[in-house]
Design a protein around this motif. Structure first.
Motif, short mmCIF file in Angstrom:
data_model
loop_
_atom_site.label_atom_id
_atom_site.label_comp_id
_atom_site.label_asym_id
_atom_site.label_seq_id
_atom_site.Cartn_x
_atom_site.Cartn_y
_atom_site.Cartn_z
N VAL A 180 0.83 -1.19 0.00
CA VAL A 180 0.00 0.00 0.00
C VAL A 180 0.87 1.25 0.00
O VAL A 180 2.02 1.23 0.45
N ASN A 181 0.31 2.33 -0.51
CA ASN A 181 1.04 3.60 -0.56
C ASN A 181 0.02 4.74 -0.51
O ASN A 181 -0.17 5.47 -1.49
N ALA A 182 -0.63 4.89 0.63
CA ALA A 182 -1.73 5.83 0.76
C ALA A 182 -1.26 7.18 1.29
O ALA A 182 -0.31 7.27 2.07
N GLU A 183 -1.98 8.22 0.87
CA GLU A 183 -1.71 9.57 1.36
C GLU A 183 -2.00 9.66 2.86
O GLU A 183 -2.97 9.09 3.35
N ALA A 184 -1.18 10.41 3.56
CA ALA A 184 -1.39 10.57 4.99
C ALA A 184 -2.56 11.49 5.30
O ALA A 184 -3.29 11.29 6.28
N GLU A 185 -2.77 12.50 4.46
CA GLU A 185 -3.81 13.48 4.70
C GLU A 185 -5.07 13.16 3.89
O GLU A 185 -5.00 12.88 2.70
N GLN A 186 -6.20 13.21 4.56
CA GLN A 186 -7.47 12.90 3.92
C GLN A 186 -7.74 13.77 2.70
O GLN A 186 -8.23 13.28 1.67
N HIS A 187 -7.40 15.05 2.76
CA HIS A 187 -7.72 15.95 1.66
C HIS A 187 -6.86 15.69 0.43
O HIS A 187 -7.14 16.22 -0.64
N ARG A 188 -5.82 14.86 0.56
CA ARG A 188 -4.99 14.47 -0.58
C ARG A 188 -5.32 13.07 -1.08
O ARG A 188 -4.69 12.58 -2.02
N ALA A 189 -6.29 12.41 -0.46
CA ALA A 189 -6.58 11.00 -0.74
C ALA A 189 -7.71 10.84 -1.75
O ALA A 189 -8.60 11.68 -1.84
N VAL A 190 -7.66 9.73 -2.50
CA VAL A 190 -8.71 9.36 -3.45
C VAL A 190 -9.49 8.18 -2.88
O VAL A 190 -8.90 7.18 -2.47
N LEU A 203 -27.22 11.23 0.40
CA LEU A 203 -26.75 12.35 -0.42
C LEU A 203 -25.98 13.37 0.42
O LEU A 203 -24.97 13.92 -0.04
N ASP A 204 -26.44 13.59 1.64
CA ASP A 204 -25.71 14.49 2.52
C ASP A 204 -24.32 13.93 2.84
O ASP A 204 -23.33 14.67 2.88
N ALA A 205 -24.25 12.62 3.07
CA ALA A 205 -22.97 11.99 3.36
C ALA A 205 -22.02 12.06 2.17
O ALA A 205 -20.82 12.30 2.32
N TYR A 206 -22.57 11.87 0.98
CA TYR A 206 -21.73 11.95 -0.22
C TYR A 206 -21.17 13.36 -0.39
O TYR A 206 -20.00 13.54 -0.74
N ASP A 207 -21.98 14.36 -0.13
CA ASP A 207 -21.51 15.74 -0.20
C ASP A 207 -20.38 15.97 0.80
O ASP A 207 -19.39 16.65 0.49
N GLU A 208 -20.50 15.39 1.97
CA GLU A 208 -19.47 15.50 3.00
C GLU A 208 -18.17 14.85 2.55
O GLU A 208 -17.07 15.39 2.73
N LEU A 209 -18.28 13.68 1.92
CA LEU A 209 -17.09 12.98 1.43
C LEU A 209 -16.45 13.73 0.27
O LEU A 209 -15.21 13.81 0.18
N LEU A 210 -17.26 14.29 -0.61
CA LEU A 210 -16.72 15.08 -1.72
C LEU A 210 -15.88 16.23 -1.22
O LEU A 210 -14.82 16.56 -1.78
N ASP A 211 -16.32 16.85 -0.16
CA ASP A 211 -15.58 17.98 0.41
C ASP A 211 -14.31 17.53 1.11
O ASP A 211 -13.31 18.25 1.12
N ALA A 212 -14.34 16.33 1.69
CA ALA A 212 -13.22 15.87 2.52
C ALA A 212 -12.07 15.29 1.70
O ALA A 212 -10.90 15.43 2.08
N PHE A 213 -12.37 14.64 0.56
CA PHE A 213 -11.36 13.92 -0.20
C PHE A 213 -10.93 14.71 -1.44
O PHE A 213 -11.68 15.54 -1.95
N GLY A 218 -1.44 0.25 -4.04
CA GLY A 218 -0.94 1.61 -3.87
C GLY A 218 -1.41 2.57 -4.93
O GLY A 218 -0.88 3.68 -5.05
N TRP A 219 -2.43 2.19 -5.70
CA TRP A 219 -2.94 3.04 -6.78
C TRP A 219 -4.02 3.99 -6.29
O TRP A 219 -4.38 4.93 -6.99
N SER A 220 -4.58 3.71 -5.15
CA SER A 220 -5.57 4.58 -4.54
C SER A 220 -5.39 4.49 -3.03
O SER A 220 -4.53 3.75 -2.54
N ASP A 221 -6.22 5.25 -2.30
CA ASP A 221 -5.98 5.43 -0.87
C ASP A 221 -7.00 4.75 0.04
O ASP A 221 -6.66 4.33 1.13
N ALA A 222 -8.26 4.67 -0.41
CA ALA A 222 -9.30 4.13 0.46
C ALA A 222 -10.45 3.62 -0.39
O ALA A 222 -10.62 4.00 -1.55
#
Length: 285
Positions: free
Chosen positions: A144-154, A173-183, A202-206
């Protein structure tokens, strides 16, 4: 208990079965095909799903007679010690419409402990495989090779779809909007097994999934964990083991979950509206 050498043998059986199930599918892919429906019009099945599963079952039971098969199409067959979780085509909608993101997924367990797993992508020619000794992509070790920061993760997920809006209503839909903002980005590829494999490589983070089945995630969960990632299965908002038998999950290429991802999972699956963020300790780190 099972030894590493026995685990290797099961992984080799799974690899052979995955190729026998998957390679013939290349001959019909993008050829035009009929399909039917299972639960509803969003859950399709083709004759090729059933044929692939039959080839896989035949290969496994010939090599390991002491087997039980839990297959997406045929249900549970046999009473053997080794339990095989088989998805003959994960991403059937992609397969049926000519989108090159589908795979064969096979996980093997003794009791409730995963001991081998393969995810085979015939179009790309990629075989993700793990046993108790190794985890590889086409024979080369992966990590694995994931980004440490959530806002940099896919994040890879099929959420939200029609099933989720029926389950969670507007909260989905509210949760999806929250995830869109966070990632950094959210991608929907259409195959949960390949989502997990991509995080393992290591091609994606989560990755995240709701109301999954054991055949969808068993191989991917094992491959990811052998590659150094973490797989958290949830029931009623709480991380529960064995994770691959739980209906909901988050999977990360790090030692703990990203906070907004964990909060969304806990909130939706517990059926409450409180914004509970799971700490690293709460996730069993």
């Amino acid at each position: 208990m099972i030894t590493p050498s026995q685990s290797i043998q099961l992984r080799q059986v799974a690899e052979k079965a995955a190729r026998l199930g998957g390679d013939p599918l290349l001959g019909v892919f993008r050829s035009g095909m009929d399909y039917g429906y299972k639960r509803d019009r969003h859950d399709i099945v083709t004759e090729h799903d059933r044929a692939s599963e039959a080839r896989i079952i035949a290969a496994i039971t010939e090599a390991v007679p002491d087997s039980t098969i839990i297959g997406e199409e045929g249900g549970e067959v046999g009473t053997g010690r080794v339990r095989w979780y088989v998805d003959p085509i994960d991403g059937t909608s992609n397969f049926a419409r000519g989108i090159a993101n589908w795979c064969v997924s096979i996980g093997a367990a003794i009791g409730e402990e995963l001991v081998a797993g393969v995810i085979y992508d015939p179009v790309a020619g990629n075989m993700f495989a793990a046993d108790l000794a190794t985890v590889t992509l086409n024979g080369t070790p992966i990590r694995v090779n994931a980004e440490a920061e959530q806002h940099r993760a896919v994040l890879l997920t099929g959420f939200p779809n029609t099933k989720h809006t029926r389950l969670f209503g507007r909260q989905a839909l509210d949760a999806y909007d929250e995830l869109l903002d966070a990632f950094l980005a959210i991608r929907t590829l259409g195959s949960g097994a390949l989502n997990l494999a991509h995080v393992a490589a290591g091609w994606s983070d989560a990755a995240m999934g709701f109301r999954t089945n054991s055949w969808d995630v068993s191989a991917g969960a094992f491959i990811l964990e052998r590659a150094g990632g973490r797989y958290f299965g949830f029931r009623d908002g709480v991380p529960t083991t064995p994770g691959f038998l739980m209906p909901d999950y988050i999977a990360v290429g790090r030692d703990s979950a990203y906070p907004v991802l964990a909060a969304v999972m806990a909130r939706l699956t517990s059926g409450t509206a409180n914004d509970r963020i799971l700490s690293k300790e709460a996730l069993g780190s």
